[in-house]
Write a protein that holds these residues in place. Structure first.
Motif, PDB file in Angstrom:
ATOM      1  N   SER A   4      -5.917  32.023   9.024  1.00 23.23           N
ATOM      2  CA  SER A   4      -5.936  31.622   7.616  1.00 23.23           C
ATOM      3  C   SER A   4      -7.185  30.806   7.302  1.00 23.23           C
ATOM      4  O   SER A   4      -7.762  30.940   6.206  1.00 23.23           O
ATOM      5  CB  SER A   4      -4.674  30.820   7.276  1.00 23.23           C
ATOM      6  OG  SER A   4      -4.608  29.617   8.022  1.00 23.23           O
ATOM      7  N   ARG A  49      -0.763  28.741   7.348  1.00 22.04           N
ATOM      8  CA  ARG A  49      -1.775  27.849   6.782  1.00 22.04           C
ATOM      9  C   ARG A  49      -1.115  26.501   6.527  1.00 22.04           C
ATOM     10  O   ARG A  49       0.017  26.444   6.027  1.00 22.04           O
ATOM     11  CB  ARG A  49      -2.328  28.404   5.475  1.00 22.04           C
ATOM     12  CG  ARG A  49      -3.331  27.456   4.801  1.00 22.04           C
ATOM     13  CD  ARG A  49      -3.508  27.777   3.325  1.00 22.04           C
ATOM     14  NE  ARG A  49      -4.141  29.053   3.111  1.00 22.04           N
ATOM     15  CZ  ARG A  49      -3.729  29.940   2.221  1.00 22.04           C
ATOM     16  NH1 ARG A  49      -2.638  29.711   1.507  1.00 22.04           N
ATOM     17  NH2 ARG A  49      -4.374  31.081   2.053  1.00 22.04           N
ATOM     18  N   ASP A 109      -9.763  31.923   4.510  1.00 21.07           N
ATOM     19  CA  ASP A 109     -10.026  31.012   3.395  1.00 21.07           C
ATOM     20  C   ASP A 109     -11.518  30.680   3.277  1.00 21.07           C
ATOM     21  O   ASP A 109     -12.037  30.555   2.161  1.00 21.07           O
ATOM     22  CB  ASP A 109      -9.236  29.719   3.567  1.00 21.07           C
ATOM     23  CG  ASP A 109      -7.736  29.934   3.380  1.00 21.07           C
ATOM     24  OD1 ASP A 109      -7.360  30.973   2.803  1.00 21.07           O
ATOM     25  OD2 ASP A 109      -6.953  29.078   3.819  1.00 21.07           O
ATOM     26  N   ASN A 152     -11.291  25.309   3.165  1.00 22.35           N
ATOM     27  CA  ASN A 152     -10.023  25.565   3.856  1.00 22.35           C
ATOM     28  C   ASN A 152      -9.263  24.257   4.021  1.00 22.35           C
ATOM     29  O   ASN A 152      -9.741  23.189   3.644  1.00 22.35           O
ATOM     30  CB  ASN A 152     -10.251  26.264   5.200  1.00 22.35           C
ATOM     31  CG  ASN A 152     -11.115  25.468   6.145  1.00 22.35           C
ATOM     32  OD1 ASN A 152     -11.044  24.231   6.185  1.00 22.35           O
ATOM     33  ND2 ASN A 152     -11.961  26.151   6.919  1.00 22.35           N
TER      34      ASN A 152
END
Length: 918
Positions: free
Chosen positions: A258, A282, A262, A313
């Motif tokens: 993730s 995430r 991201d 992120n």
């Protein structure tokens, strides 16, 4: 570890020594270090976020109030050795805290130094769960621990009812410790890691390919990848190349994927193609105005840094909040009188002739106070509430569950340690009462590898050519169930046919080899056979294996394919008919009540018919005979007397119905007594067997022995092992007085087979345990579930019964042995009929007497009464005599006498007048 520290210390540059260096309580500048890898997915974002946080803190006069925060960042360049050197160099300067490190390996080493020198480490990316506050008190994790991430993965596995996973991970501290936490969390839910596939640091693509080929041959199809951005994409790419991203596979990754999506998404289409259908996590950050404002600033921030285009992120958000946490802690530190001062550590000195200059590193005197202020942080940042629990973890750990599809991803749910799996954001659920019911867990539909929404089974039979080693009992008795051929060595029997038929229904091939278990001279111990499956000596066990409690604790059983509880077999004797057998259908009470009823009905009908029916009149002796004759002749419906009165007919009809029922029941019972074999045994059931203190037989290898000793508390000295049907018959015929047994306790399936050829014995009492036979598999084996489903299919389509008939259809004893004593007919079975009949008689007689008394009262008094008789008898006695005479008279005679009296009365009156005139 110590050798690494020695080398790192060797690289330190000497510094000023000795004296304690003090500063004012609120110095102009506070030096803070930061160590991470600049050229990494996390590092690029963290560098921008830390710079932004530093600028925001210094531009806010209400935070440090005149003190400027200066963060010095060092690049570890993805090198553990270099990262440790950079961290140690901070320790020889006036650094009050370090933001980082990013790498778990560096964090383990530096935490020891931090503990010694009292310099807090605030890491926004070291998620190793073993970095805890107990062992490393100066290590503060400002992000979520992998302990919670692994708990989320374990709950996902349990939610989809998978029992085994394969863990693929990089073999370093971060990978090993994370997978260990995953194993613990899976074990809490009765799941497990079936295989650990380690990717060694520095592994080539060829090495990873060889590893995944081994994984493809495994049974489990649920694969968890705990890696980093360097090896994670390579693992998924190779899996796609090996066609492991197809239908039936499940891929779950930790949050490295993730973070990659991201920060660098959208990725190239060729890269996205390798991860279709993957589930990833995430770290959940609450939606807030602060977060939205920071995200809107992000493009300007990276433009100022001039380091390329990448997105924010979750680790960047935590890096930003980490700086603010430290700034607020420093402000509280200064408010509490803390000062920035360092002193020498007298325990750090070189050995004689050494040149490491260990004395260059000094202790931060206010380190403990600053650490306490950091631990007491309680504010809302861009990630949400920042507060630590008693274990040093951030409160409200939560993760988004993401499904990679197409050119992007979608959120299919959330996990938090407060509410578990949910489609509702954890921020909403925190304000609601906790709902821990299983039905509250829910996720949106997932598109799995192979572009299917059907939940994968999670396992297949391993495609590595390995045969299942299946243990089968080598029986010496009751070989119809399972036996080994003495010539060919093949195994056959009812149980084998059922297992083979079930395996043939599975949607995949199951190669197996049947291995006889036992010495061939006596039935083997089924408990020992079950234990061998539990320990892995056998992959499964097939045979006449009873499903009992102590076995289910260590293995899994399939659906029972035959019912077989414990029953008692005992000798029986036949009842012979005698001269008085015709009296046996009724009990003495029934005979007495029936005979009395005949007399009562006869008397009632006589009373109702006496005044109007000539057949019920005559001399007293004749009337008594009539009552008896009429009563008992109704038993055969042979009464010749006709009933005239309505009440008499009603009573007679009801009585004839009762007689019909009694006569039919008597005939049926007497027929059974004279024609059906009557059996009896001194043993009536398990209670009488326990109380008898006589020897009891059981089959060698059966669980019946332990059951009688442990559950029924029967002394083991009363039990006798028997190995074959012949030994059964011999022991029962001898009896306990001659060295035999009083009864045998065994499973119904064996007993029914034994009784089919031994009619001298029978089952007494009822089945006192309820169980069945099943096939044995190791705990949590998915094959057990599929075989159970196949057994149910066999039962529904009739194949199971056909297999049973193939092995056990044979001539049986004529008599039924489940019930050895016929029931006699008791009054309780007929009291309702007698009650109806008695009530009808009572009502008929009551109506009759009321009518007769009314007629008697209306009779005129007679004129020719003898005065002398009135003087000799009281008036009441006279009336009773008149009433009895009236009741005995025929109705026509009474009416005629009444008419004559009324006609004679006027004539008498005229004569009286003439006489008085004369």
């Amino acid at each position: 570890m110590m050798l690494a520290l020695f080398l790192l210390f060797f690289c330190l540059i000497s510094s000023t020594s000795g004296a304690t260096r003090n500063a004012s309580s609120r110095p102009t500048v506070v030096h803070v270090g930061a160590i991470f890898t600049f050229d990494s997915t996390i590092g690029r974002v963290a560098k921008v976020a830390i710079d932004a946080a530093e600028d925001d803190v210094n531009s806010d006069p209400s935070v440090l109030r005149g003190t400027r925060l200066e963060i010095i960042m060092r690049d570890t360049n993805c090198s553990g050795f270099l990262g440790m050197m950079e961290a140690l160099q901070f320790m020889e300067t006036d650094t009050v805290a370090i933001v980082g490190p990013q790498c778990t390996t560096i964090a383990h080493v530096i935490s020891h130094v931090s503990n010694e020198l009292h310099v807090p480490l605030l890491s926004f990316s070291a998620t190793d769960p073993t970095l805890n506050a107990l062992e490393y008190p100066y290590f503060v994790r400002t992000t979520q621990s992998d302990l919670f991430q692994m708990a989320a993965i374990a709950e996902i596995v349990d939610y989809y009812q998978w029992s085994q996973v394969i863990a693929v991970y990089v073999d370093d501290d971060h990978g090993r410790n994370g997978v260990a936490a995953l194993g613990d969390k899976l074990a809490e839910r009765r799941c497990k890691i079936s295989y650990k596939a380690q990717v060694s640091p520095g592994a080539t693509r060829s090495d990873v390919t060889d590893l995944l080929v081994k994984v493809a041959l495994m049974e489990s199809r649920v694969i968890v990848v705990h890696s980093n951005q360097e090896y994670g994409p390579m693992i998924l790419s190779i899996a796609h190349y090996l066609e492991m991203m197809t239908n039936g596979y499940v891929w779950i990754t930790t949050d490295w994927l993730s973070s990659l999506l991201d920060s660098r998404g959208p990725l190239a289409s060729s890269t996205m193609e390798t991860m279709q259908g993957v589930l990833t996590l995430r770290q959940h950050t609450a939606d807030s105005k602060k977060k939205r404002d920071f995200i809107s600033r992000w493009r300007n921030l990276i433009r100022n840094e001039n380091i390329g285009d990448f997105r924010l992120n979750s680790y960047g958000l935590y890096a930003y909040d980490t700086v603010w946490m430290l700034a607020k802690a420093l402000d509280a530190f200064f408010d509490d009188g803390g000062i920035i001062s360092f002193s020498d550590d007298k325990s750090l000195h070189d050995a004689q002739g050494g040149t490491l200059h260990l004395e260059a590193m000094s202790i931060f005197d206010g380190g403990q106070l600053l650490l306490d202020k950091v631990r007491k942080s309680n504010f809302s940042g861009i990630t949400g509430l920042l507060r630590f629990d008693s274990d040093g973890n951030l409160v409200h750990p939560a993760f988004d569950i993401i499904n990679v599809i197409g050119t992007g991803s979608r959120t299919v749910g959330f996990w938090s340690n407060y509410s578990g799996l949910s489609i509702v954001s954890p921020d909403t659920l925190y304000s609601k009462p906790l709902n821990v019911s299983p039905g509250s867990n829910r996720l949106y539909s997932v598109i799995w590898p192979g572009e299917t929404t059907t939940k994968p089974r999670g396992w297949v039979f391993p495609n590595n050519g390995k045969e299942l080693k299946i243990g089968v009992p080598d029986r010496v008795s009751y070989k119809e169930f399972v036996s080994k051929s003495p010539t060919t060595g093949t195994v056959k029997g009812y149980c084998i046919d059922v297992f083979t038929a079930a395996v043939n229904l599975l949607p995949y091939a199951v190669p197996f080899k049947l291995i006889p278990f036992g010495n061939g001279h006596a039935n083997p111990s089924y408990t020992e056979l079950t234990n061998m499956v539990a320990t892995g000596a056998f992959d499964a066990a097939v045979g006449d294996i009873a499903i009992v409690t102590n076995r289910t604790k260590i293995v899994d059983f399939t659906q029972p394919y035959i019912e077989s509880g414990l029953v008692i077999v005992a000798p029986i004797r036949k009842h012979k008919s005698n001269a008085w057998a015709f009296l046996q259908p009724f009990t003495l009470e029934m005979w007495c009540v029936t005979g009395l009823s005949f007399l009562v009905i006869g008397a009632a009908v006589w009373i109702l018919e006496h005044r109007i029916n000539d057949e019920f009149r005559g001399p007293p002796r004749q009337q008594i005979v009539t009552v008896f004759w009429f009563s008992f002749s109704t038993l055969f419906f042979a009464h010749r007397e006709n009933t005239v009165s309505t009440l008499g007919r009603v009573v007679l009809i009801i009585w004839l119905f009762v007689v019909l029922i009694i006569q039919s029941s008597y005939t049926a019972s007497l027929t059974s007594i004279l024609t059906v074999q009557q059996l009896s045994s001194p043993i009536k059931g398990i209670d009488s067997l326990i109380a008898s203190d006589e020897l009891i037989g059981f089959q060698v290898g059966s669980f019946a022995e332990n059951y009688m000793v442990e559950e029924l508390t029967i002394p083991r000295s009363r039990l006798k092992a028997l190995g074959s049907p012949e030994e059964y018959a011999e022991a029962l015929e001898l009896g306990p007085e001659n060295g035999g047994v009083a009864a045998i306790v065994d499973e119904r399936a064996y007993v029914e087979l034994f009784l089919s050829t031994n009619c001298k014995f029978a089952i007494v009492g009822s089945e006192f345990t309820k169980s069945g036979w099943g096939f044995v598999f190791p705990r949590d084996s998915p094959l057990a579930v599929d075989v159970s489903t196949a057994i149910l299919t066999l039962s529904e389509n009739g194949d199971l019964q056909r297999i049973h008939d193939k092995w056990f259809t044979r001539a049986a004893c004529i008599s039924e042995t489940d019930e050895i004593d016929s029931e006699r007919l008791h009054l309780s079975s007929f009291w309702g009929l007698f009650l109806i009949c008695g009530m009808s008689c009572f009502l008929a007689l009551l109506i009759y007497f009321i009518v007769m008394i009314r007629q008697f009262v209306q009779l005129p008094p007679p004129d020719d009464q003898d005065p002398s008789s009135d003087q000799q008898m009281p008036r009441s006695g006279h009336r009773l005599q008149k009433f009895l005479s009236f009741a005995d008279d025929k109705v026509e005679d009474a009416k005629n006498r009444s008419k004559r009296g009324q006609m004679e009365k006027p004539t008498n009156n005229v004569n009286a007048d003439i006489e008085s005139y004369d």
